[in-house]
Structures are given as structure tokens and as C-alpha cells.
Scaffold this motif. Structure first.
Motif, PDB file in Angstrom:
ATOM      1  N   GLN A   1      -0.534  -2.145   1.479  1.00  0.00           N
ATOM      2  CA  GLN A   1      -0.479  -1.413   2.743  1.00  0.00           C
ATOM      3  C   GLN A   1       0.947  -0.995   3.088  1.00  0.00           C
ATOM      4  O   GLN A   1       1.185   0.140   3.508  1.00  0.00           O
ATOM      5  CB  GLN A   1      -1.069  -2.252   3.874  1.00  0.00           C
ATOM      6  N   ASN A   2       1.891  -1.903   2.896  1.00  0.00           N
ATOM      7  CA  ASN A   2       3.282  -1.573   3.227  1.00  0.00           C
ATOM      8  C   ASN A   2       3.784  -0.396   2.398  1.00  0.00           C
ATOM      9  O   ASN A   2       4.468   0.498   2.909  1.00  0.00           O
ATOM     10  CB  ASN A   2       4.175  -2.794   3.008  1.00  0.00           C
TER      11      ASN A   2
ATOM     12  N   PHE B   1      -7.852   2.091  -5.544  1.00  0.00           N
ATOM     13  CA  PHE B   1      -7.109   2.547  -4.377  1.00  0.00           C
ATOM     14  C   PHE B   1      -7.274   4.051  -4.232  1.00  0.00           C
ATOM     15  O   PHE B   1      -6.966   4.815  -5.164  1.00  0.00           O
ATOM     16  CB  PHE B   1      -5.627   2.192  -4.516  1.00  0.00           C
TER      17      PHE B   1
ATOM     18  N   ASP C   1      -9.881  -3.086   2.224  1.00  0.00           N
ATOM     19  CA  ASP C   1      -9.031  -2.691   3.350  1.00  0.00           C
ATOM     20  C   ASP C   1      -9.120  -1.179   3.508  1.00  0.00           C
ATOM     21  O   ASP C   1      -9.423  -0.453   2.551  1.00  0.00           O
ATOM     22  CB  ASP C   1      -7.582  -3.116   3.104  1.00  0.00           C
TER      23      ASP C   1
ATOM     24  N   LYS D   1      -2.708  -7.511  -0.566  1.00  0.00           N
ATOM     25  CA  LYS D   1      -3.110  -6.663   0.559  1.00  0.00           C
ATOM     26  C   LYS D   1      -1.883  -6.167   1.330  1.00  0.00           C
ATOM     27  O   LYS D   1      -1.777  -4.979   1.670  1.00  0.00           O
ATOM     28  CB  LYS D   1      -4.037  -7.445   1.483  1.00  0.00           C
TER      29      LYS D   1
ATOM     30  N   VAL E   1      -9.029   0.581   0.041  1.00  0.00           N
ATOM     31  CA  VAL E   1      -8.706  -0.404  -0.996  1.00  0.00           C
ATOM     32  C   VAL E   1      -9.928  -1.270  -1.276  1.00  0.00           C
ATOM     33  O   VAL E   1     -10.556  -1.787  -0.356  1.00  0.00           O
ATOM     34  CB  VAL E   1      -7.534  -1.314  -0.565  1.00  0.00           C
TER      35      VAL E   1
ATOM     36  N   ALA F   1      -6.380   5.542   3.780  1.00  0.00           N
ATOM     37  CA  ALA F   1      -6.281   4.758   2.544  1.00  0.00           C
ATOM     38  C   ALA F   1      -7.460   3.793   2.459  1.00  0.00           C
ATOM     39  O   ALA F   1      -7.860   3.188   3.456  1.00  0.00           O
ATOM     40  CB  ALA F   1      -4.969   3.986   2.511  1.00  0.00           C
TER      41      ALA F   1
ATOM     42  N   PHE G   1      -7.076   1.942   6.150  1.00  0.00           N
ATOM     43  CA  PHE G   1      -6.134   2.177   7.248  1.00  0.00           C
ATOM     44  C   PHE G   1      -5.620   3.606   7.147  1.00  0.00           C
ATOM     45  O   PHE G   1      -5.588   4.203   6.054  1.00  0.00           O
ATOM     46  CB  PHE G   1      -4.955   1.201   7.176  1.00  0.00           C
TER      47      PHE G   1
ATOM     48  N   ALA H   1       1.882   1.892   0.843  1.00  0.00           N
ATOM     49  CA  ALA H   1       1.113   3.096   1.132  1.00  0.00           C
ATOM     50  C   ALA H   1       1.619   3.796   2.382  1.00  0.00           C
ATOM     51  O   ALA H   1       1.608   5.035   2.463  1.00  0.00           O
ATOM     52  CB  ALA H   1      -0.364   2.745   1.294  1.00  0.00           C
ATOM     53  N   MET H   2       2.089   3.041   3.362  1.00  0.00           N
ATOM     54  CA  MET H   2       2.575   3.643   4.604  1.00  0.00           C
ATOM     55  C   MET H   2       3.853   4.454   4.399  1.00  0.00           C
ATOM     56  O   MET H   2       4.227   5.281   5.229  1.00  0.00           O
ATOM     57  CB  MET H   2       2.821   2.560   5.655  1.00  0.00           C
TER      58      MET H   2
ATOM     59  N   ILE I   1      -2.874   6.301   6.940  1.00  0.00           N
ATOM     60  CA  ILE I   1      -1.473   6.490   6.591  1.00  0.00           C
ATOM     61  C   ILE I   1      -0.828   7.441   7.597  1.00  0.00           C
ATOM     62  O   ILE I   1       0.296   7.244   8.045  1.00  0.00           O
ATOM     63  CB  ILE I   1      -1.346   7.043   5.161  1.00  0.00           C
TER      64      ILE I   1
END
Length: 244
Positions: free
Chosen positions: A173-174, A207, A138, A169, A150, A148, A140, A176-177, A142
Motif C-alpha cells: 500500500q505504501n 495486484f 486489500d 500489506k 490486492v 488498487a 484502496f 502503491a500510493m 490511489i
């Protein structure tokens, strides 16, 4: 001579009635059974072909007819079980195909993913060993300056691994945001995944957070493979970072 002729006629008549005719009936039934083997509807009750034949009075012919009836019943039972197993496999195959599509669509698959950003390039692909698997990747943003990344692998294969993959996953992500270091993100995800992990499954994760403006990356490795880095000479080497 007349007596012999009369007796012979009687014997022939009885043989035709008690042996030859039943044998022909059995042969015809066998032919119908073989011809209809692939096209008979096993769900219908009227499939016992040998049950309807007249086996006559001779013991051997009766035994043969009885054996054929038993064979037909066993064959019908086998076909019914085979049909049930085939239908179940088709259902499972369909569900696994749907799960595979859902899993594939949950991962970034459009490249370049950020065509408006020319500071970096990124590409990824995954081929499961089975219909669905536990490996995943993954990436995305931030925020505008931090990307980020993964790379992970769930223990095992199949549907259980795919379910843990999705849970991992989402949690990564949740968290990391919300900000924080890769170590803090992995620590939070680890606690969440261990809370109800009755099957003792695990996931290894690399990560990293890439700072676009500086080209620097900070990463944490939770038991995953070492990343491969290309140096200034163009050679690829393992970066044996410490696991934590």
C-alpha cells in the motif's frame, strides 16, 4: 481353653492393630484422595494424603502404603504439569484470539466500502484455516480515478504467516500510493521483503489498478492463482495471465 482364649484375643488385638486398622486407614485415605481429586489445590503443600497414614508393622501393608504414596506423588506431579500446560495453552489461545481480531480489523470489512461511488461494486471476505493465517486482500484508492486491488497468500499458516502478511500489506500500500505500475509496486515490495527474510518465507500476490473512468484494469501476477473473470455472456473463466 483359657490359654487358647487369651492367645486368640492377643492375636485378634495385634491383627486389628497391625493390619485391620492400617487397612481401614488406607481405605479412608483412598476415599479422600478420590473424592478430592478434582477439587484439591495442587499448589498447596498439604496434598500428600497417603504420607500421613500409619501403615503398621506388617510388611505387606507397608508395601501397599508405600505404593500408594508413590502413586499420589506421581499424580500430584502430573496434575501440576497438566495445570501448567493448560494455563499456557489458555494464554496462547488468548493471544491468538487477539491476533486474529487485529488481523481481521486490518482488512476492509465494511461493505459497500465506498457508498458515494456508484461506478463499481466490490466485496471481499477471508476465513483463516487457523486462528490467524497468511491469506489477505486489500483495496484502496490511489487517487480519485484509480483503485488498487490486492489478493495475496503468504506461505505457511499461523503467527509467522500473519506477521509476513501484515508486512506485505503495508509495503504494497505504501508503495502503491507513490504511483507506478503494478509491476513496479510488486518489484519494490519484493526487494523489501527479501532483505531480511531469514526464514525463506514467500508471498504470492495478484495486484491490479482499476481505472474507474474507463473501466480498464492493469495487473501483475507474482505467482498467485489466476483470476476468475466473468465474460459478456455471464460465464466465468480463468484469465491465465503471465506470472512475473
Amino acid at each position: 481353653l483359657v490359654s487358647v482364649l487369651v492367645i486368640s484375643c492377643i492375636v485378634i488385638f495385634e491383627l486389628r492393630k497391625d493390619m485391620i486398622r492400617p487397612m481401614r486407614t488406607i481405605i479412608d485415605a483412598a476415599d479422600r484422595f478420590v473424592d478430592g481429586y478434582e477439587i484439591r489445590d495442587i499448589h498447596k503443600k498439604d496434598t500428600n494424603i497417603f504420607e500421613k497414614i500409619d501403615s503398621g508393622k506388617i510388611t505387606e501393608v507397608k508395601n501397599l502404603a508405600s505404593a500408594l504414596r508413590s502413586m499420589e506423588l506421581e499424580m500430584n506431579s502430573y496434575l501440576a504439569n497438566l495445570d501448567s500446560i493448560t494455563r499456557e495453552k489458555e494464554r496462547i489461545s488468548t493471544e491468538l484470539d487477539v491476533a486474529r481480531k487485529i488481523q481481521a480489523e486490518s482488512l476492509p470489512s465494511i461493505f459497500p466500502p465506498f457508498p458515494e461511488r456508484d461506478e463499481f461494486g466490490i466485496y471481499a471476505t477471508m476465513t483463516p484455516a487457523k486462528e490467524v493465517g497468511g491469506d489477505f486482500y486489500d483495496f484502496f484508492f490511489i487517487d480519485e480515478d484509480h483503485l488498487a486491488i490486492v489478493i495475496a497468500d503468504v506461505s505457511g499458516k499461523g503467527v509467522p504467516a500473519a506477521m509476513l502478511m501484515m508486512a506485505s500489506k503495508i509495503r504494497l500500500q505504501n508503495r502503491a500510493m507513490l504511483g507506478g505500475t503494478p509491476s513496479e509496486v510488486l518489484g519494490f515490495a519484493n526487494e523489501q521483503l527479501c532483505t531480511h527474510n531469514v526464514e525463506d518465507m514467500f508471498v504470492t500476490v495478484w495486484f491490479g489498478i482499476y481505472t474507474v473512468s474507463t473501466g480498464e484494469i492493469i495487473a501483475a501476477n507474482a505467482g498467485h492463482e489466476y483470476p476468475v473473470i466473468m465474460d459478456e455472456k455471464g460465464d466465468f473463466v480463468l484469465m491465465k495471465d503471465k506470472h512475473g
